[in-house]
Write a protein that holds these residues in place. Sequence first.
Motif, PDB file in Angstrom:
ATOM      1  N   CYS A  66       0.848  -1.203   0.000  1.00  0.00           N
ATOM      2  CA  CYS A  66       0.000   0.000   0.000  1.00  0.00           C
ATOM      3  C   CYS A  66       0.884   1.255   0.000  1.00  0.00           C
ATOM      4  O   CYS A  66       1.650   1.476   0.941  1.00  0.00           O
ATOM      5  N   PRO A  67       0.779   2.099  -1.033  1.00  0.00           N
ATOM      6  CA  PRO A  67       1.644   3.281  -1.086  1.00  0.00           C
ATOM      7  C   PRO A  67       1.395   4.238   0.080  1.00  0.00           C
ATOM      8  O   PRO A  67       2.322   4.904   0.536  1.00  0.00           O
ATOM      9  N   ALA A  68       0.145   4.286   0.542  1.00  0.00           N
ATOM     10  CA  ALA A  68      -0.147   5.184   1.666  1.00  0.00           C
ATOM     11  C   ALA A  68       0.596   4.685   2.906  1.00  0.00           C
ATOM     12  O   ALA A  68       1.268   5.448   3.599  1.00  0.00           O
ATOM     13  N   LEU A 128      -3.087   4.595   7.160  1.00  0.00           N
ATOM     14  CA  LEU A 128      -3.876   3.559   6.489  1.00  0.00           C
ATOM     15  C   LEU A 128      -3.146   2.222   6.379  1.00  0.00           C
ATOM     16  O   LEU A 128      -1.986   2.161   5.976  1.00  0.00           O
ATOM     17  N   PRO A 171      -4.595  -1.426   4.765  1.00  0.00           N
ATOM     18  CA  PRO A 171      -5.771  -2.144   4.258  1.00  0.00           C
ATOM     19  C   PRO A 171      -6.094  -3.396   5.073  1.00  0.00           C
ATOM     20  O   PRO A 171      -7.265  -3.748   5.238  1.00  0.00           O
ATOM     21  N   CYS A 213      -6.296   6.797   1.293  1.00  0.00           N
ATOM     22  CA  CYS A 213      -6.289   5.808   0.208  1.00  0.00           C
ATOM     23  C   CYS A 213      -6.249   6.499  -1.159  1.00  0.00           C
ATOM     24  O   CYS A 213      -7.017   7.412  -1.418  1.00  0.00           O
ATOM     25  N   THR A 214      -5.355   6.007  -2.034  1.00  0.00           N
ATOM     26  CA  THR A 214      -5.243   6.582  -3.378  1.00  0.00           C
ATOM     27  C   THR A 214      -6.094   5.805  -4.388  1.00  0.00           C
ATOM     28  O   THR A 214      -6.051   6.097  -5.579  1.00  0.00           O
ATOM     29  N   THR A 215      -6.815   4.802  -3.905  1.00  0.00           N
ATOM     30  CA  THR A 215      -7.607   3.869  -4.733  1.00  0.00           C
ATOM     31  C   THR A 215      -6.773   3.255  -5.875  1.00  0.00           C
ATOM     32  O   THR A 215      -7.265   3.017  -6.965  1.00  0.00           O
ATOM     33  N   CYS A 216      -5.521   2.983  -5.575  1.00  0.00           N
ATOM     34  CA  CYS A 216      -4.632   2.406  -6.597  1.00  0.00           C
ATOM     35  C   CYS A 216      -4.924   0.929  -6.833  1.00  0.00           C
ATOM     36  O   CYS A 216      -4.510   0.357  -7.826  1.00  0.00           O
ATOM     37  N   ASN A 217      -5.607   0.293  -5.895  1.00  0.00           N
ATOM     38  CA  ASN A 217      -5.967  -1.137  -5.977  1.00  0.00           C
ATOM     39  C   ASN A 217      -4.794  -2.111  -5.835  1.00  0.00           C
ATOM     40  O   ASN A 217      -4.957  -3.303  -6.115  1.00  0.00           O
ATOM     41  N   ALA A 218      -3.643  -1.618  -5.422  1.00  0.00           N
ATOM     42  CA  ALA A 218      -2.506  -2.531  -5.235  1.00  0.00           C
ATOM     43  C   ALA A 218      -2.851  -3.603  -4.198  1.00  0.00           C
ATOM     44  O   ALA A 218      -2.482  -4.772  -4.343  1.00  0.00           O
ATOM     45  N   CYS A 219      -3.563  -3.203  -3.138  1.00  0.00           N
ATOM     46  CA  CYS A 219      -3.925  -4.152  -2.067  1.00  0.00           C
ATOM     47  C   CYS A 219      -4.796  -5.284  -2.608  1.00  0.00           C
ATOM     48  O   CYS A 219      -4.530  -6.463  -2.367  1.00  0.00           O
ATOM     49  N   PRO A 228     -10.602  -1.540  -1.515  1.00  0.00           N
ATOM     50  CA  PRO A 228     -10.998  -0.179  -1.902  1.00  0.00           C
ATOM     51  C   PRO A 228     -12.507   0.037  -1.978  1.00  0.00           C
ATOM     52  O   PRO A 228     -12.989   1.132  -1.672  1.00  0.00           O
ATOM     53  N   ILE A 233     -13.559   1.000   1.427  1.00  0.00           N
ATOM     54  CA  ILE A 233     -13.033   2.326   1.775  1.00  0.00           C
ATOM     55  C   ILE A 233     -13.875   3.403   1.082  1.00  0.00           C
ATOM     56  O   ILE A 233     -14.288   4.396   1.698  1.00  0.00           O
TER      57      ILE A 233
HETATM   58  S1  SF4 Z   1      -6.185   1.100  -2.862  1.00  0.00           S
HETATM   59 FE1  SF4 Z   1      -5.294  -0.218  -1.307  1.00  0.00          FE
HETATM   60  S2  SF4 Z   1      -3.093  -0.146  -1.689  1.00  0.00           S
HETATM   61 FE2  SF4 Z   1      -3.973   1.584  -2.768  1.00  0.00          FE
HETATM   62  S3  SF4 Z   1      -3.841   3.255  -1.296  1.00  0.00           S
HETATM   63 FE3  SF4 Z   1      -5.868   2.348  -1.027  1.00  0.00          FE
HETATM   64  S4  SF4 Z   1      -5.615   0.874   0.608  1.00  0.00           S
HETATM   65 FE4  SF4 Z   1      -3.552   1.393  -0.113  1.00  0.00          FE
END
Ligand code: SF4
Length: 439
Positions: free
Chosen positions: A313-315, A322, A324, A368-374, A385, A388
């Motif tokens: 998670c970049p955050a 944060l 996840p 959360c940047t909603t990048c979906n990496a998690c 996400p 969230i």
């Molecule tokens: S989408 Fe997931 S990985 Fe990306 S910032 Fe939000 S919680 Fe972290």
Amino acid sequence: MVKQIIFAVTLLVTIAVFTFTIQRIIRYFKLTRRAFAVRDLGKRFWVMFEVAFVQTKIFRKPVIGLFHALVFWGFCVIAFGSIEMIIDGLFRTDHFLSILGPVYTLIVASGDIFGLVVAVCIAIFLARRLFFHIRRFEGTEMKKVSHMDANIALTMILILMISLLGMNMAFVAIHTGAEAGTPGIYPVSRMFAGLFSSMPAGQINMVYECCWWLHILMIFVFANVLPYSKHFHVFMSIPNVFLSRLEPLGKLPNMDNITREVKLMLNPESIADMAAGEPVIERFGVKDIEDVSWKNYFDSLSCTECGRCTSVCPANLTGKLLSPRKIIMNVRARMKEKGPGLVKEGMSYSDKKSLLRDYITEEELWACTTCNACAKECPININHPTLIIDMRRYLVMEEASAPSGIKWIFGNIENNGAAWQFSAEDRLKWAQDLVIHVN
Ligand code: SF4
Ligand code: SF4
């Protein structure tokens, strides 16, 4: 006969306690909101095969992923032996499934090898948790009880494997030199069966009986401990993968109540059809546990607490609050806290707390940047996400609460129809002095 009766009673108690627990969990599911419809069964079976059985996502960390996959595959094979033990225990048969002939021989041999492989892998997992500082296993959400929970479950699995191997070794030792031979082949246990060579037959039999009972009782206890532990994923992760969200990760689900409003605006006559088929949702987004969908709750019960999501998670990596994993763990904890009250007193029950703020802060949600990496990394396809975003939807739509930078954008969208601070008439001003050459 006495052994048979004791076994039957123990099995009945195990089933009764397990049924009670599952009924309780089903009642909690009934408190949740609906999510997507479970369609595309072919695609779901394929995802389940790929992600759950072939364990494709777990191999992103090749070494530890391989150990985990071996444990999973080992469990699948060893479960065969457990079923046979239940049949033998109930009906006084001896290795009942040996009627399957060569298939039985193959499965028993694999089970014997996997017994050792799983024991070694579990010993490595335990050593990593006890003696090495693995960053993925740390975090504010990983309390002492979470670590204890993991260590207890791993120790139980280790005892299960040791008792299985002990039972197999004693079985081979008992039948060494017997004319009829042993049903099945035991490549690992045969190597160590010589340890029993100096023991009288009666003692070897005793070892066999002790290991047999220890193994089966551990299975019964384990089955009833799992629903209260993070290792509930042993039961839940395969169905959770089957129930994965199949849409692209970046696509956010629509909100039922907003869709309903829009449909009504477009076609007021549809109100009768809608009232019949669709539930009226009183709250926009998610504030507390009764607002989460059944899939969010399913995810929370399936989470292995492995921390793979948080580790990408970049955050989190840039020092924000944060995590996840914590979001998912909080859903489970909140249901455990409020669920009994909701079941007993109905949906109006309040304990003056909520998932939002008492468990998950606004700061976490807006990080959360909603990048979906998690969601991409999660080995059992949990989707963080969407939850969230649903909690943010509650903040914005019910409380008009958002960080000032976002409120400013909302104002622009409302006034100008775009995120920028310029009115629609001014949008092309940037082009008015351009000289355009037409050939
Ligand atoms: S989408 Fe997931 S990985 Fe990306 S910032 Fe939000 S919680 Fe972290
Ligand atoms: S949500 Fe998925 S990746 Fe994150 S801790 Fe749970 S199982 Fe692991």
